[in-house]
Design an enzyme around this catalytic site. Structure first.
Site, PDB file in Angstrom:
ATOM      1  N   GLU A 179       0.851  -1.192   0.000  1.00  0.00           N
ATOM      2  CA  GLU A 179       0.000   0.000   0.000  1.00  0.00           C
ATOM      3  C   GLU A 179       0.887   1.243   0.000  1.00  0.00           C
ATOM      4  O   GLU A 179       0.431   2.345   0.283  1.00  0.00           O
ATOM      5  CB  GLU A 179      -0.968  -0.008   1.169  1.00  0.00           C
ATOM      6  CG  GLU A 179      -0.348  -0.149   2.531  1.00  0.00           C
ATOM      7  CD  GLU A 179      -1.388  -0.128   3.638  1.00  0.00           C
ATOM      8  OE1 GLU A 179      -2.119   0.858   3.734  1.00  0.00           O
ATOM      9  OE2 GLU A 179      -1.457  -1.112   4.397  1.00  0.00           O
ATOM     10  N   HIS A 199      -2.693  -9.635  12.240  1.00  0.00           N
ATOM     11  CA  HIS A 199      -2.134  -8.416  11.660  1.00  0.00           C
ATOM     12  C   HIS A 199      -1.690  -7.534  12.825  1.00  0.00           C
ATOM     13  O   HIS A 199      -2.439  -7.358  13.791  1.00  0.00           O
ATOM     14  CB  HIS A 199      -3.183  -7.694  10.802  1.00  0.00           C
ATOM     15  CG  HIS A 199      -2.746  -6.308  10.440  1.00  0.00           C
ATOM     16  ND1 HIS A 199      -1.571  -6.079   9.761  1.00  0.00           N
ATOM     17  CD2 HIS A 199      -3.283  -5.080  10.711  1.00  0.00           C
ATOM     18  CE1 HIS A 199      -1.415  -4.780   9.598  1.00  0.00           C
ATOM     19  NE2 HIS A 199      -2.433  -4.146  10.170  1.00  0.00           N
ATOM     20  N   CYS A 219      -3.565  -3.356   4.317  1.00  0.00           N
ATOM     21  CA  CYS A 219      -2.671  -4.391   4.853  1.00  0.00           C
ATOM     22  C   CYS A 219      -3.142  -5.808   4.526  1.00  0.00           C
ATOM     23  O   CYS A 219      -2.496  -6.789   4.907  1.00  0.00           O
ATOM     24  CB  CYS A 219      -2.542  -4.242   6.360  1.00  0.00           C
ATOM     25  SG  CYS A 219      -2.103  -2.589   6.864  1.00  0.00           S
TER      26      CYS A 219
END
Ligand code: CAA
Length: 384
Positions: free
Chosen positions: A79, A233, A111
């Site tokens: 990103e 994450h 993400c």
């Protein structure tokens, strides 16, 4: 046929800022960052390091072992793209002299995109079981100076090969996923820093986790007790801890540490690596777990703001320890150079020249590759 991750390699910048230095400069107690956010250091890329050089450096270890011979696709998740048209993976394809019979593409959804890449890679391998796909996730997490997000910056890349009969992790077919159009975190094309509605982003992260887990549990019939470990994450390590506490209600601190502690070690000192971050967690887990994990199931939660969340799982394979790069990862992290606050701010303000002139960037410490300069709006990469 088992399909999954055969080998995985992690790279981050050779420079870091200790968050106690940031805390002093911003007049904040160090405890807010070390304990409240759960971050100690953040990786800072010098002007001659970017997502391409980090990606190539992560994949170079695979290349050195011959693991990229005959690779038929390079899926690049990021990103922090460097070009609106050309995939960052094309530069990596050149730097690593990958085969010309190779598909190269860049994927984006904050993400989450490395997980989309993993799924696509598995599809390609399912269609042609002898083929191999290289997935790379590489990002620089960058927020406005002095903003609440500043302490959650970082940078890093992971490169992994996806194949049949993988040596590390066989991915299960079941998955739970969730999408909702929200503005919790975004970066307009004209900004080099992300914008974020911080508190809201943490709530959406959890909402998507609950929905994704619910579908995964329905499809697989598995319970939380079926997992030896979990990888989340990791925008900052406290976020992963809070997420697991939401899922495993009433879990003790010891059990929380046992289930996710090893996966947080690298992120705590590298910072947020956005699309790479979940897989940095996997490297950290496999590099640090003293307990034998072969045959054990790991749960994964991938989250990309905006937002998509996915819960999936995989089973660690026999002899996985033979396929790790533990020593290389630990040498890299131990050999980094600490920045002063002034050096950090100076690097932060080094923008990319946009006038089409010729620029040669000063040489900092990097991995095997560097972003050497710009000429006629073209990025110039080379060996260090
Ligand atoms: N000692 C110990 N703890 C302390 C402390 C001290 N001296 N001072 C404060 N704390 C604690 C606070 O109590 C708080 O704990 P809780 O969260 O448990 O309440 C914690 O430190 C953080 O303090 P604040 O809530 O006051 O922090 P903040 O509002 O300044 O910033 C943040 C927090 C909003 C998460 C900010 O870091 C941010 O915007 N980060 C970027 C966005 C982000 O990472 N979001 C995560 C979900 S989105 C995602 O995952 C995608 C992605 O990668 C970005």
């Amino acid at each position: 046929m088992k399909t999954g991750i055969d080998q995985i390699s992690f790279y981050t910048s050779q420079y870091f800022l200790d968050l106690k230095t940031l805390a002093e400069a911003r007049g904040v107690e160090t405890g807010k960052f070390y304990v409240g956010i759960g971050q100690e250091k953040m990786g800072i890329p010098p002007p001659d390091e970017d997502i391409v050089t980090m990606a190539a450096s992560a994949a170079f270890r695979l290349k050195e072992q011959g693991a990229l011979d005959g690779v038929e696709a390079l899926l690049f998740a990021t990103e922090s793209g460097v070009d609106q048209s050309k995939a960052a993976g094309m530069f990596v394809h050149g730097l690593l002299s990958l085969p010309q019979r190779c598909r190269v593409v860049e994927l984006k959804q904050a993400c989450y995109s490395a997980t989309a890449a993993l799924r696509m890679a598995m599809g390609l391998v399912a269609m042609k079981p002898k083929s191999k796909v290289l997935v790379i996730a590489s990002d620089v997490a960058r927020y406005e100076l002095g903003s609440p997000g500043e302490s959650t910056q970082g940078c890093g890349a992971v490169a992994f090969t996806v194949s049949a009969d993988p040596r590390l992790l066989a991915i299960d077919p079941e998955a739970g996923f969730y999408a909702e159009d929200v503005m919790d975190f975004w970066r307009p094309n004209y900004l080099s820093e992300a914008l974020v509605d911080g508190k809201y982003s943490t709530l959406v992260y959890i909402k998507a986790l609950k929905a994704a887990w619910e579908q995964y549990a329905e499809e697989s019939g598995r319970f939380l007790g079926d997992f030896a470990r979990f990888c989340y994450h990791i925008p900052f390590t406290r976020m992963a801890e809070k997420a697991h506490q939401k899922l495993a209600k009433g879990i003790s601190d010891d059990e929380l540490c046992q289930k996710i502690g090893e996966s947080l070690i690298y992120s705590r000192i590298a910072g947020n690596c956005y699309s790479a971050s979940l897989y940095v967690g996997l490297c950290s887990l496999l590099d640090h777990a003293a307990e034998e994990l072969s045959g054990r199931r790991i749960g994964f939660y991938s989250y990309g703001s905006g937002c998509v969340g996915e819960f999936f799982s995989g089973v660690v394979q026999t002899d996985y320890r033979m396929a790790l790069f533990t020593q290389a990862h630990q040498n890299l992290l131990a050999g980094r150079t600490e920045l002063t606050f002034q050096q950090y701010e100076d690097i932060y303000h080094c923008g990319i020249p946009t006038d089409g002139g010729t620029y040669i960037f000063p040489q900092y410490r990097t991995g095997p590759f560097r972003f050497a300069g710009m000429q006629r709006h073209k990025r110039i990469y080379g060996r260090r």
